[in-house]
Write an enzyme that holds these catalytic residues in place. Structure first.
Site, PDB file in Angstrom:
ATOM      1  N   PHE A  74       0.832  -1.198   0.000  1.00  0.00           N
ATOM      2  CA  PHE A  74       0.000   0.000   0.000  1.00  0.00           C
ATOM      3  C   PHE A  74       0.865   1.245   0.000  1.00  0.00           C
ATOM      4  CE2 PHE A  74       0.761  -0.226   4.548  1.00  0.00           C
ATOM      5  CZ  PHE A  74       0.725   1.090   4.985  1.00  0.00           C
ATOM      6  N   CYS A  75       0.253   2.343  -0.449  1.00  0.00           N
ATOM      7  CA  CYS A  75       0.863   3.674  -0.417  1.00  0.00           C
ATOM      8  C   CYS A  75      -0.237   4.636   0.000  1.00  0.00           C
ATOM      9  CB  CYS A  75       1.492   4.024  -1.761  1.00  0.00           C
ATOM     10  SG  CYS A  75       0.329   4.090  -3.141  1.00  0.00           S
ATOM     11  N   GLU A  76      -0.203   5.848  -0.479  1.00  0.00           N
ATOM     12  CA  GLU A  76      -1.248   6.811  -0.110  1.00  0.00           C
ATOM     13  C   GLU A  76      -2.565   6.519  -0.839  1.00  0.00           C
ATOM     14  OE1 GLU A  76      -3.008   9.577   2.071  1.00  0.00           O
ATOM     15  OE2 GLU A  76      -0.899   9.087   2.326  1.00  0.00           O
ATOM     16  N   ILE A 102      -3.710   3.843   1.946  1.00  0.00           N
ATOM     17  CA  ILE A 102      -4.012   4.137   3.342  1.00  0.00           C
ATOM     18  C   ILE A 102      -5.252   5.028   3.456  1.00  0.00           C
ATOM     19  CG2 ILE A 102      -2.465   6.125   3.542  1.00  0.00           C
ATOM     20  CD1 ILE A 102      -1.757   5.125   6.394  1.00  0.00           C
TER      21      ILE A 102
END
Length: 119
Positions: A74-76, A102
């Site tokens: 995951f990232c932003e 996120i």
């Protein structure tokens, strides 16, 4: 750019995108959650239990990841983690991309630890 073009043509690895709730279920079953954002972003907020492995370091550190557990990247928002997940899938790992990153995790009401970046 070539990675995007390969994916457009369907030549890249197929990495399933999963929802925050699906990711939570996989975590309960033993999956590993990898945060590919920068250390600064991680200081601002993080998903409890996640491990940081910035996308910029993935190519030289991926071999330290377990080969016997599913990995959720995951990232932003889900873009960088898609790149990371495709890279790991090419290496033969079972990997998923957290759709919406996120932000989607938090929107689903799941826990996020907020940092207090002091200047």
């Amino acid at each position: 750019m070539w990675g995007w073009f390969k994916n457009l043509l369907g030549l890249g690895p197929r990495v399933p995108r999963i929802s925050a709730l699906e990711a939570q279920e996989k975590l309960k079953a033993g999956a590993l959650l990898i945060d590919v954002r920068t250390p600064l972003e991680r200081k601002l907020s993080k998903i409890p239990g996640s491990q940081g492995l910035p996308l910029a370091e993935l190519a030289r550190r991926w071999e330290s990841l377990p080969k016997d557990r599913p990995i959720i990247c995951f990232c932003e928002s889900g873009s960088r983690s898609q790149q990371a997940a495709e890279f790991l899938a090419e290496k033969g790992l079972e990997v998923y991309n957290l759709a919406g990153g996120i932000s989607a995790w938090q929107a689903a009401g799941l826990p996020v630890k907020k940092g207090d970046l002091q200047r």
